[in-house]
Design a protein around this motif. Structure first.
Motif, PDB file in Angstrom:
ATOM      1  N   ARG A  23       0.828  -1.208   0.000  1.00 30.76           N
ATOM      2  CA  ARG A  23       0.000   0.000   0.000  1.00 30.76           C
ATOM      3  C   ARG A  23       0.863   1.259   0.000  1.00 30.76           C
ATOM      4  N   GLU A  24       2.073   1.154   0.510  1.00 30.76           N
ATOM      5  CA  GLU A  24       2.959   2.313   0.604  1.00 30.76           C
ATOM      6  C   GLU A  24       3.899   2.442  -0.590  1.00 30.76           C
ATOM      7  N   ALA A  25       3.766   1.551  -1.567  1.00 32.05           N
ATOM      8  CA  ALA A  25       4.640   1.578  -2.744  1.00 32.05           C
ATOM      9  C   ALA A  25       4.422   2.863  -3.546  1.00 32.05           C
ATOM     10  N   VAL A  26       5.504   3.366  -4.138  1.00 27.91           N
ATOM     11  CA  VAL A  26       5.464   4.623  -4.892  1.00 27.91           C
ATOM     12  C   VAL A  26       5.946   4.367  -6.316  1.00 27.91           C
ATOM     13  N   ARG A  27       5.222   4.923  -7.287  1.00 28.84           N
ATOM     14  CA  ARG A  27       5.635   4.848  -8.689  1.00 28.84           C
ATOM     15  C   ARG A  27       6.012   6.234  -9.195  1.00 28.84           C
ATOM     16  N   GLY A  28       6.842   6.255 -10.242  1.00 32.51           N
ATOM     17  CA  GLY A  28       7.216   7.533 -10.840  1.00 32.51           C
ATOM     18  C   GLY A  28       6.053   8.214 -11.520  1.00 32.51           C
ATOM     19  N   ARG A  29       5.188   7.425 -12.150  1.00 37.84           N
ATOM     20  CA  ARG A  29       4.004   7.973 -12.823  1.00 37.84           C
ATOM     21  C   ARG A  29       2.750   7.372 -12.198  1.00 37.84           C
ATOM     22  N   HIS A  30       1.782   8.205 -11.926  1.00 38.62           N
ATOM     23  CA  HIS A  30       0.538   7.729 -11.326  1.00 38.62           C
ATOM     24  C   HIS A  30      -0.210   6.828 -12.302  1.00 38.62           C
ATOM     25  N   GLU A  31      -0.852   5.803 -11.779  1.00 29.47           N
ATOM     26  CA  GLU A  31      -1.695   4.928 -12.581  1.00 29.47           C
ATOM     27  C   GLU A  31      -2.785   4.342 -11.702  1.00 29.47           C
ATOM     28  N   GLU A  32      -3.844   3.919 -12.329  1.00 31.65           N
ATOM     29  CA  GLU A  32      -4.952   3.331 -11.591  1.00 31.65           C
ATOM     30  C   GLU A  32      -4.514   2.008 -10.959  1.00 31.65           C
ATOM     31  N   MET A  33      -4.974   1.745  -9.754  1.00 31.72           N
ATOM     32  CA  MET A  33      -4.629   0.517  -9.049  1.00 31.72           C
ATOM     33  C   MET A  33      -5.410  -0.668  -9.624  1.00 31.72           C
ATOM     34  N   CYS A  34      -4.800  -1.820  -9.578  1.00 31.55           N
ATOM     35  CA  CYS A  34      -5.455  -3.056 -10.013  1.00 31.55           C
ATOM     36  C   CYS A  34      -6.429  -3.513  -8.926  1.00 31.55           C
ATOM     37  N   LEU A  35      -7.525  -4.108  -9.328  1.00 26.97           N
ATOM     38  CA  LEU A  35      -8.495  -4.611  -8.354  1.00 26.97           C
ATOM     39  C   LEU A  35      -7.998  -5.849  -7.625  1.00 26.97           C
ATOM     40  N   PHE A  36      -7.056  -6.571  -8.240  1.00 33.64           N
ATOM     41  CA  PHE A  36      -6.674  -7.879  -7.703  1.00 33.64           C
ATOM     42  C   PHE A  36      -5.225  -7.979  -7.239  1.00 33.64           C
ATOM     43  N   ARG A  37      -4.317  -7.287  -7.922  1.00 31.31           N
ATOM     44  CA  ARG A  37      -2.901  -7.433  -7.611  1.00 31.31           C
ATOM     45  C   ARG A  37      -2.358  -6.209  -6.892  1.00 31.31           C
ATOM     46  N   THR A  38      -1.467  -6.452  -5.938  1.00 31.03           N
ATOM     47  CA  THR A  38      -0.795  -5.346  -5.259  1.00 31.03           C
ATOM     48  C   THR A  38       0.231  -4.722  -6.206  1.00 31.03           C
ATOM     49  N   ALA A  39       0.801  -3.611  -5.796  1.00 34.70           N
ATOM     50  CA  ALA A  39       1.782  -2.905  -6.622  1.00 34.70           C
ATOM     51  C   ALA A  39       2.990  -3.784  -6.928  1.00 34.70           C
ATOM     52  N   TYR A  40       3.467  -4.534  -5.925  1.00 35.13           N
ATOM     53  CA  TYR A  40       4.642  -5.373  -6.145  1.00 35.13           C
ATOM     54  C   TYR A  40       4.309  -6.600  -6.988  1.00 35.13           C
ATOM     55  N   GLN A  41       3.091  -7.109  -6.875  1.00 37.00           N
ATOM     56  CA  GLN A  41       2.678  -8.208  -7.733  1.00 37.00           C
ATOM     57  C   GLN A  41       2.611  -7.754  -9.189  1.00 37.00           C
ATOM     58  N   ARG A  42       2.131  -6.549  -9.409  1.00 39.22           N
ATOM     59  CA  ARG A  42       2.084  -6.022 -10.777  1.00 39.22           C
ATOM     60  C   ARG A  42       3.498  -5.826 -11.331  1.00 39.22           C
ATOM     61  N   ASP A  43       4.420  -5.349 -10.492  1.00 39.54           N
ATOM     62  CA  ASP A  43       5.803  -5.202 -10.944  1.00 39.54           C
ATOM     63  C   ASP A  43       6.386  -6.544 -11.346  1.00 39.54           C
ATOM     64  N   ARG A  44       6.158  -7.551 -10.529  1.00 41.29           N
ATOM     65  CA  ARG A  44       6.646  -8.900 -10.850  1.00 41.29           C
ATOM     66  C   ARG A  44       6.107  -9.346 -12.206  1.00 41.29           C
ATOM     67  N   ASP A  45       4.813  -9.156 -12.423  1.00 43.54           N
ATOM     68  CA  ASP A  45       4.191  -9.590 -13.666  1.00 43.54           C
ATOM     69  C   ASP A  45       4.722  -8.810 -14.864  1.00 43.54           C
ATOM     70  N   ARG A  46       4.942  -7.522 -14.700  1.00 38.46           N
ATOM     71  CA  ARG A  46       5.457  -6.709 -15.800  1.00 38.46           C
ATOM     72  C   ARG A  46       6.858  -7.164 -16.214  1.00 38.46           C
ATOM     73  N   ILE A  47       7.667  -7.475 -15.246  1.00 40.29           N
ATOM     74  CA  ILE A  47       9.020  -7.955 -15.555  1.00 40.29           C
ATOM     75  C   ILE A  47       8.941  -9.332 -16.211  1.00 40.29           C
ATOM     76  N   LEU A  48       8.138 -10.212 -15.667  1.00 38.77           N
ATOM     77  CA  LEU A  48       8.024 -11.573 -16.179  1.00 38.77           C
ATOM     78  C   LEU A  48       7.549 -11.590 -17.629  1.00 38.77           C
ATOM     79  N   HIS A  49       6.689 -10.651 -18.001  1.00 42.08           N
ATOM     80  CA  HIS A  49       6.140 -10.607 -19.359  1.00 42.08           C
ATOM     81  C   HIS A  49       6.924  -9.689 -20.294  1.00 42.08           C
ATOM     82  N   SER A  50       8.033  -9.147 -19.829  1.00 44.36           N
ATOM     83  CA  SER A  50       8.802  -8.209 -20.647  1.00 44.36           C
ATOM     84  C   SER A  50       9.688  -8.932 -21.655  1.00 44.36           C
TER      85      SER A  50
END
Length: 335
Positions: A23-50
């Protein structure tokens, strides 16, 4: 309360007070939060799919002419992620954050591992794969838009090696887990290649950790968890630090800087040097997506970004395409 919010709430109930909270994670650019994944889970997924992560499956860990059973940069990253998650769980820290950092920590590696990194550094004066990994996720992925990862993940990627220390405990886990992984699996690959035998291992290392890579990992991971519990930092016991230092010195002498692999390292450096020189002279031969970056990053940095992103096999293919006469390639295939 949606799924993500429930997960974020559970982190405050389950995790240590020292853990990074999603909940305290900070991004450089604001974006809408995911309904299901936390910020760090989304980061993991973005890297995995890159794209940069996918290319790691064809990038060397140690053995350039490796077979199917030798580690690559991708399998190394997966092993670092597994080790990191085990330690994070043992210390009640944020597993998703450690996994994201671990999966992304090597995406900036050049072809041919550290041989390629050394060649690039000699060519331009300074090149570090951790800095290039951050550059990859921050500026180069998604056609130059970057992945917009959280600050904690980017900090962990940048500081996973070298003298600086990540600000999160999760990042500090990855910094040590990376060393645990490469020492143990490179030793295992060296046994498979025949360059080492189990009884070559220094006696102090064998006594402390055994000579099987699985028991070695278990020993070091256990020491980290026990030494770090309640300490507000990620630590190893003094005996274990000494053992790892001996182990690392042994691997550098016998494998990483060995004369046996010197010819492969020299060949790898030659390929990188020739490709760099060619594209600096014939910049128009770069793919359009890279030529468009010249105005923003300059010619040299653009060439570096292109070559650093190549896989081993593609780098060799481009070298052959540019420098080897077609008739020679045809003759080799026929032979």
């Amino acid at each position: 309360m949606n799924v993500r919010e429930r997960t974020e709430e559970l982190e405050y109930e389950i995790l240590s007070a020292d853990a990074a909270k999603s909940r305290e994670a900070v991004r450089g650019r604001h974006e809408e939060m995911c309904l299901f994944r936390t910020a760090y889970q989304r980061d993991r997924d973005r890297i995995l799919h890159s794209k940069s992560f996918r290319r790691l499956k064809h990038k060397t860990q140690v053995y350039i002419t490796s077979g199917d059973h030798y580690r690559t940069r991708m399998t190394h990253s997966l092993e670092v992620a597994q080790i990191s998650r085990t330690i994070a769980r043992g210390l009640r820290l944020n597993e998703d954050l450690t996994e994201a950092i671990a999966l992304g920590h090597d995406v900036g590696h050049t072809p041919f591992s550290h041989a390629g990194e050394d060649a690039m550094s000699n060519l331009i004066g300074h090149f570090s794969h951790n800095e290039q990994s951050l550059r990859m996720v921050e500026y180069l992925e998604k056609d130059g838009k970057g992945l917009n990862l959280t600050l904690a993940v980017k900090d962990g990627i940048l500081n996973h090696t070298g003298s600086t220390v990540p600000f999160s405990l999760e990042g500090r886990i990855v910094k040590t887990a990376d060393r645990i992984a490469y020492l143990c699996h490179d030793f295992d690959d060296s046994l498979r290649s025949g360059l080492l035998k189990k009884n070559d291992l220094p006696e102090s290392v064998a006594v402390s950790l055994g000579n099987d890579h699985s028991t070695m990992i278990t020993g070091m991971v256990s020491d980290m968890i026990l030494s770090s519990t309640g300490k507000h930092d990620i630590l190893l016991s003094e005996p274990m630090k000494e053992t790892m230092d001996v182990f690392r010195s042994f691997m550098f002498e016998r494998i990483y800087h060995s004369k046996i692999l010197a010819r492969e390292r020299k060949q790898a450096c030659f390929v990188i040097e020739q490709l760099f020189g060619y594209y600096m002279k014939h910049f128009h031969k770069l793919p359009l997506e890279f030529r468009r970056m010249e105005e923003k990053w300059g010619k040299q940095q653009t060439v570096v970004d292109y070559i650093a992103g190549l896989t081993d096999s593609y780098a060799v293919a481009k070298f052959n395409e540019i420098f080897v006469p077609p008739v020679w390639n045809q003759w080799m295939k026929a032979k």
